[in-house]
Design a protein around this motif. Structure first.
Motif, mmCIF file in Angstrom:
data_model
loop_
_atom_site.group_PDB
_atom_site.id
_atom_site.type_symbol
_atom_site.label_atom_id
_atom_site.label_comp_id
_atom_site.label_asym_id
_atom_site.label_seq_id
_atom_site.Cartn_x
_atom_site.Cartn_y
_atom_site.Cartn_z
ATOM 1 N N ILE A 36 19.777 -4.873 15.913
ATOM 2 C CA ILE A 36 20.535 -5.930 15.237
ATOM 3 C C ILE A 36 20.741 -7.108 16.181
ATOM 4 N N ASP A 37 20.958 -6.839 17.470
ATOM 5 C CA ASP A 37 21.059 -7.937 18.440
ATOM 6 C C ASP A 37 19.721 -8.661 18.564
ATOM 7 N N THR A 38 18.632 -7.916 18.486
ATOM 8 C CA THR A 38 17.302 -8.531 18.549
ATOM 9 C C THR A 38 17.078 -9.423 17.334
ATOM 10 N N LEU A 39 17.475 -8.958 16.164
ATOM 11 C CA LEU A 39 17.321 -9.780 14.959
ATOM 12 C C LEU A 39 18.073 -11.103 15.110
ATOM 13 N N CYS A 40 19.267 -11.037 15.681
ATOM 14 C CA CYS A 40 20.035 -12.262 15.917
ATOM 15 C C CYS A 40 19.305 -13.177 16.892
ATOM 16 N N ALA A 41 18.671 -12.599 17.912
ATOM 17 C CA ALA A 41 17.931 -13.398 18.896
ATOM 18 C C ALA A 41 16.662 -14.002 18.291
ATOM 19 N N LEU A 42 16.070 -13.322 17.316
ATOM 20 C CA LEU A 42 14.832 -13.803 16.701
ATOM 21 C C LEU A 42 15.066 -14.887 15.656
ATOM 22 N N TRP A 43 16.270 -14.975 15.142
ATOM 23 C CA TRP A 43 16.575 -15.932 14.086
ATOM 24 C C TRP A 43 16.448 -17.352 14.596
ATOM 25 N N PRO A 44 15.860 -18.321 13.890
ATOM 26 C CA PRO A 44 15.370 -18.267 12.524
ATOM 27 C C PRO A 44 13.864 -18.094 12.399
ATOM 28 N N THR A 45 13.113 -18.119 13.522
ATOM 29 C CA THR A 45 11.653 -18.102 13.426
ATOM 30 C C THR A 45 11.066 -16.719 13.242
ATOM 31 N N GLY A 46 11.785 -15.681 13.684
ATOM 32 C CA GLY A 46 11.286 -14.326 13.543
ATOM 33 C C GLY A 46 10.518 -13.834 14.748
ATOM 34 N N GLN A 47 10.408 -14.658 15.777
ATOM 35 C CA GLN A 47 9.696 -14.202 16.966
ATOM 36 C C GLN A 47 10.247 -14.863 18.216
ATOM 37 N N ARG A 48 10.111 -14.124 19.321
ATOM 38 C CA ARG A 48 10.603 -14.643 20.592
ATOM 39 C C ARG A 48 9.862 -13.940 21.717
ATOM 40 N N SER A 49 9.615 -14.678 22.770
ATOM 41 C CA SER A 49 8.906 -14.135 23.921
ATOM 42 C C SER A 49 9.643 -14.511 25.192
ATOM 43 N N MET A 50 9.890 -13.515 26.046
ATOM 44 C CA MET A 50 10.530 -13.778 27.334
ATOM 45 C C MET A 50 10.349 -12.561 28.228
ATOM 46 N N PRO A 51 10.606 -12.719 29.534
ATOM 47 C CA PRO A 51 10.477 -11.586 30.457
ATOM 48 C C PRO A 51 11.469 -10.469 30.117
ATOM 49 N N ALA A 52 11.122 -9.261 30.538
ATOM 50 C CA ALA A 52 11.954 -8.084 30.251
ATOM 51 C C ALA A 52 13.380 -8.258 30.765
ATOM 52 N N GLU A 53 13.521 -8.856 31.939
ATOM 53 C CA GLU A 53 14.866 -9.047 32.500
ATOM 54 C C GLU A 53 15.714 -9.933 31.586
ATOM 55 N N ASN A 54 15.102 -10.948 31.010
ATOM 56 C CA ASN A 54 15.833 -11.838 30.096
ATOM 57 C C ASN A 54 16.207 -11.107 28.810
ATOM 58 N N TRP A 55 15.274 -10.287 28.295
ATOM 59 C CA TRP A 55 15.586 -9.501 27.097
ATOM 60 C C TRP A 55 16.780 -8.590 27.385
ATOM 61 N N ALA A 56 16.743 -7.906 28.530
ATOM 62 C CA ALA A 56 17.829 -6.985 28.875
ATOM 63 C C ALA A 56 19.156 -7.730 28.975
ATOM 64 N N ARG A 57 19.145 -8.882 29.620
ATOM 65 C CA ARG A 57 20.363 -9.678 29.755
ATOM 66 C C ARG A 57 20.850 -10.140 28.378
ATOM 67 N N ASP A 58 19.925 -10.622 27.549
ATOM 68 C CA ASP A 58 20.280 -11.139 26.225
ATOM 69 C C ASP A 58 20.836 -10.037 25.318
ATOM 70 N N LEU A 59 20.281 -8.836 25.444
ATOM 71 C CA LEU A 59 20.708 -7.723 24.591
ATOM 72 C C LEU A 59 21.854 -6.913 25.193
ATOM 73 N N GLY A 60 22.207 -7.201 26.444
ATOM 74 C CA GLY A 60 23.312 -6.503 27.081
ATOM 75 C C GLY A 60 22.996 -5.065 27.434
ATOM 76 N N CYS A 61 21.770 -4.822 27.902
ATOM 77 C CA CYS A 61 21.386 -3.466 28.284
ATOM 78 C C CYS A 61 20.678 -3.503 29.633
ATOM 79 N N THR A 62 20.411 -2.339 30.176
ATOM 80 C CA THR A 62 19.669 -2.265 31.427
ATOM 81 C C THR A 62 18.171 -2.355 31.127
ATOM 82 N N THR A 63 17.372 -2.598 32.160
ATOM 83 C CA THR A 63 15.922 -2.655 31.937
ATOM 84 C C THR A 63 15.385 -1.278 31.558
ATOM 85 N N CYS A 64 16.009 -0.214 32.047
ATOM 86 C CA CYS A 64 15.593 1.143 31.650
ATOM 87 C C CYS A 64 15.864 1.377 30.161
ATOM 88 N N GLU A 65 17.050 0.968 29.700
ATOM 89 C CA GLU A 65 17.371 1.097 28.266
ATOM 90 C C GLU A 65 16.432 0.233 27.438
#
Length: 118
Positions: A36-65
């Protein structure tokens, strides 16, 4: 007063509870929360690209998670996920389809208005 342009015009996205339950019941509870956090990050275009560290930071999880989460998305075909050049790209098929539909609708309205103002 002019209307704002860009994502501010779309402060919400359609959410279908029945589809959410059907589409995510195969995910672990942690992955459902990240999705659900990813869906919020993808809005409104439906796609997003960034490094794993940025995804982890944006989603509030560790890189392992994040690694476990991405593996679930790929294995269960919840989203289109690709990894290249150090970036992870996540694409929601539904959001992309709806974004394309909105774009087509806007273009159709512009063509119609151009024809009626001749």
């Amino acid at each position: 007063m002019p209307r704002p342009k860009g994502p501010a015009k779309l402060p919400w996205f359609p959410f279908y509870p029945a589809d959410w339950r059907n589409d995510t019941k195969c995910l672990s509870p942690a992955s459902r929360g990240l999705w659900i956090d990813t869906l919020c990050a993808l809005w409104p275009t439906g796609q997003r690209s960034m490094p794993a560290e940025n995804w982890a930071r944006d989603l509030g999880c560790t890189t392992c998670e994040l690694t476990v989460y991405i593996s679930e998305l790929q294995a269960l075909n919840i989203a289109l996920v690709t990894e290249s050049n150090g970036n992870i790209t996540v694409i929601s098929r539904r959001m992309t389809r709806e974004a394309n539909s909105r774009k087509s609708n806007i273009e159709r309205q512009i063509r119609f208005k151009a024809k009626t103002h001749l």
